[in-house]
Design a protein around this motif. Structure first.
Motif, short mmCIF file in Angstrom:
data_model
loop_
_atom_site.label_atom_id
_atom_site.label_comp_id
_atom_site.label_asym_id
_atom_site.label_seq_id
_atom_site.Cartn_x
_atom_site.Cartn_y
_atom_site.Cartn_z
N TYR A 27 0.44 15.89 1.63
CA TYR A 27 -0.63 15.69 0.58
C TYR A 27 -1.98 15.95 1.54
O TYR A 27 -2.81 16.33 0.89
CB TYR A 27 -0.33 14.28 0.13
CG TYR A 27 -1.69 13.93 -0.76
CD1 TYR A 27 -1.28 13.91 -2.11
CD2 TYR A 27 -2.73 13.41 -0.34
CE1 TYR A 27 -1.94 13.56 -3.18
CE2 TYR A 27 -3.58 13.19 -1.45
CZ TYR A 27 -3.39 13.35 -2.74
OH TYR A 27 -4.16 13.19 -3.78
N ALA A 28 -1.77 15.30 2.77
CA ALA A 28 -3.18 15.32 3.50
C ALA A 28 -3.33 16.73 3.87
O ALA A 28 -4.68 17.38 3.89
CB ALA A 28 -2.92 14.51 4.98
N GLU A 29 -2.58 17.55 4.24
CA GLU A 29 -2.76 18.92 4.48
C GLU A 29 -3.24 19.67 3.42
O GLU A 29 -3.96 20.65 3.28
CB GLU A 29 -1.55 19.62 4.89
CG GLU A 29 -1.26 19.03 6.33
CD GLU A 29 0.47 19.84 6.72
OE1 GLU A 29 1.12 20.47 5.66
OE2 GLU A 29 0.73 19.26 7.75
N LYS A 30 -3.04 19.26 1.96
CA LYS A 30 -3.15 20.28 0.62
C LYS A 30 -4.55 19.60 0.23
O LYS A 30 -5.18 20.41 -0.21
CB LYS A 30 -2.05 20.06 -0.30
CG LYS A 30 -2.26 20.88 -1.48
CD LYS A 30 -1.04 20.62 -2.40
CE LYS A 30 -1.38 21.44 -3.67
NZ LYS A 30 -0.39 21.30 -4.73
N TYR A 31 -4.51 18.62 0.30
CA TYR A 31 -6.08 17.76 -0.19
C TYR A 31 -7.05 17.27 0.52
O TYR A 31 -8.05 16.97 0.27
CB TYR A 31 -5.44 16.70 -1.38
CG TYR A 31 -4.60 17.35 -2.50
CD1 TYR A 31 -4.96 18.04 -3.37
CD2 TYR A 31 -3.32 17.01 -2.48
CE1 TYR A 31 -4.24 18.56 -4.38
CE2 TYR A 31 -2.56 17.43 -3.49
CZ TYR A 31 -2.78 18.22 -4.53
OH TYR A 31 -2.25 18.51 -5.44
N GLY A 32 -6.35 17.00 2.01
CA GLY A 32 -7.39 16.47 2.96
C GLY A 32 -7.07 14.93 2.78
O GLY A 32 -6.58 14.45 1.94
N LEU B 75 1.08 -1.17 0.00
CA LEU B 75 -0.01 -0.08 0.08
C LEU B 75 0.85 1.15 0.10
O LEU B 75 0.45 2.01 -0.73
CB LEU B 75 -0.98 -0.10 1.14
CG LEU B 75 -1.66 1.26 1.43
CD1 LEU B 75 -2.60 1.59 0.25
CD2 LEU B 75 -2.41 1.32 2.64
N SER B 76 1.93 1.28 1.11
CA SER B 76 2.80 2.42 0.89
C SER B 76 3.42 2.69 -0.46
O SER B 76 3.88 3.65 -0.97
CB SER B 76 3.56 2.20 2.16
OG SER B 76 4.70 1.30 1.65
N PRO C 80 -3.05 9.53 2.02
CA PRO C 80 -3.35 10.02 3.64
C PRO C 80 -3.65 8.66 4.51
O PRO C 80 -3.60 8.71 5.68
CB PRO C 80 -4.73 10.68 3.47
CG PRO C 80 -4.53 11.41 2.03
CD PRO C 80 -3.64 10.37 1.38
N ARG C 81 -4.01 7.57 3.61
CA ARG C 81 -4.00 6.21 4.50
C ARG C 81 -2.70 5.89 5.19
O ARG C 81 -2.81 5.18 6.21
CB ARG C 81 -4.51 5.40 3.66
CG ARG C 81 -5.91 5.58 3.06
CD ARG C 81 -6.39 4.47 1.93
NE ARG C 81 -6.21 3.02 2.50
CZ ARG C 81 -6.45 2.02 1.99
NH1 ARG C 81 -6.88 1.86 0.55
NH2 ARG C 81 -6.37 0.62 2.56
N LEU C 82 -1.69 6.34 4.79
CA LEU C 82 -0.34 6.11 5.32
C LEU C 82 0.02 6.61 6.83
O LEU C 82 0.72 5.93 7.57
CB LEU C 82 0.96 6.54 4.58
CG LEU C 82 0.91 6.12 2.99
CD1 LEU C 82 2.19 6.37 2.32
CD2 LEU C 82 0.63 4.30 2.83
N LEU C 83 -0.98 7.69 6.89
CA LEU C 83 -0.64 8.51 8.40
C LEU C 83 -1.03 7.36 9.46
O LEU C 83 -0.62 7.63 10.67
CB LEU C 83 -1.54 9.71 8.31
CG LEU C 83 -1.08 10.73 7.40
CD1 LEU C 83 -2.21 11.78 7.41
CD2 LEU C 83 0.14 11.05 7.46
N ALA C 84 -1.84 6.58 9.33
CA ALA C 84 -2.18 5.42 10.44
C ALA C 84 -1.00 4.62 10.94
O ALA C 84 -0.92 4.32 12.02
CB ALA C 84 -3.15 4.52 9.84
N ALA C 85 0.00 4.73 10.10
CA ALA C 85 1.44 4.03 10.25
C ALA C 85 2.29 4.74 11.04
O ALA C 85 2.95 4.23 11.95
CB ALA C 85 2.05 3.22 9.27
N GLY C 86 2.14 6.28 11.49
CA GLY C 86 2.59 6.89 12.26
C GLY C 86 4.35 6.95 11.89
O GLY C 86 4.65 6.84 10.80
#
Length: 222
Positions: A216-221, A183-184, A196-202
């Motif tokens: 990416y998450a900050e720019k696109y949510g 996935l990553s 953004p899904r990768l953020l769950a791995a911390g």
């Protein structure tokens, strides 16, 4: 689950790398006897986590979060059928060739005990490059490798020690998320919307990939 081989490479001059010195350590071969594994230091300074293994260009390779590279023998076998050629252990430039372990399906932050003492933690997948393509000698290799999305795993060293071919591999920790190496890899290459899904791995995720996912998450949510 077992370690089939430990593979080391020496700095070798080749015509297919774009590095100024023309050297690469990608041609890794199985070695006998125990090999010391330890954290090599930060990227840009530290090289391989395996004693005697050459990392020629520390800007892009090696360092604490890419100390060890593992590939499943099952994936090499799959590529053998597709390419119609034999691929020896170490053919992808991996340090560890494993059996019975879903390397690309491993979770980011998953920990493996190899042998009696070494503990390694999964951080990311391997991104193919021009040197890898030249080493393989296959037309369109970067594209084909990327499309398959079975990149093998980079690992950091949690507990140092010695390993050798034949050692058992045991999964001693599986984190509570669903972020796999595959996935990553897809998020970082062909499907950026997955970032953004990768953020769950911390913090278990390779810090460069974590920073990319956060931007990416900050720019696109999410």
């Amino acid at each position: 689950m077992q370690l089939l081989s430990v593979n080391l490479g020496q700095a070798t001059a080749v015509p297919y790398t774009d590095q100024p010195d023309g050297l690469t350590g990608i041609d890794k071969r199985p070695v006998d006897g125990p090999i010391r594994v330890a954290a090599p230091g930060p990227k840009g300074v530290g090289g391989s986590g395996l004693a005697g293994d050459a990392i020629c260009h520390t800007r892009h390779h090696g360092g604490a979060h890419q100390a060890v590279y593992a590939v499943a023998r099952e994936d090499l076998d799959d590529w053998e059928r597709e390419l119609g050629r034999t691929l020896a252990n170490g053919a992808f430039g991996e340090n560890l060739t494993t059996s019975g372990l879903d390397v690309s399906g491993a979770l980011i932050g998953e920990r493996w005990r190899v042998g009696g003492e070494v503990v390694l933690e999964v951080t990311s997948g391997r991104i193919p490059c021009r040197t890898f393509q030249g080493h393989m000698g296959e037309k369109g290799w970067v594209r084909r490798f990327t499309e398959k999305a079975a990149p093998g795993a980079y690992l950091r060293v949690i507990t140092p020690g010695e390993i050798q071919a034949g050692d058992p591999v045991e999964i001693v920790h599986r984190p509570d998320h669903e972020v796999t190496v595959a996935l990553s890899f897809r998020a970082g290459t062909t499907h950026r919307e997955l970032l953004p899904r990768l953020l769950a791995a911390g913090e278990a995720l390779h810090p460069e990939e974590l920073a990319t996912a956060r931007r990416y998450a900050e720019k696109y949510g999410s």
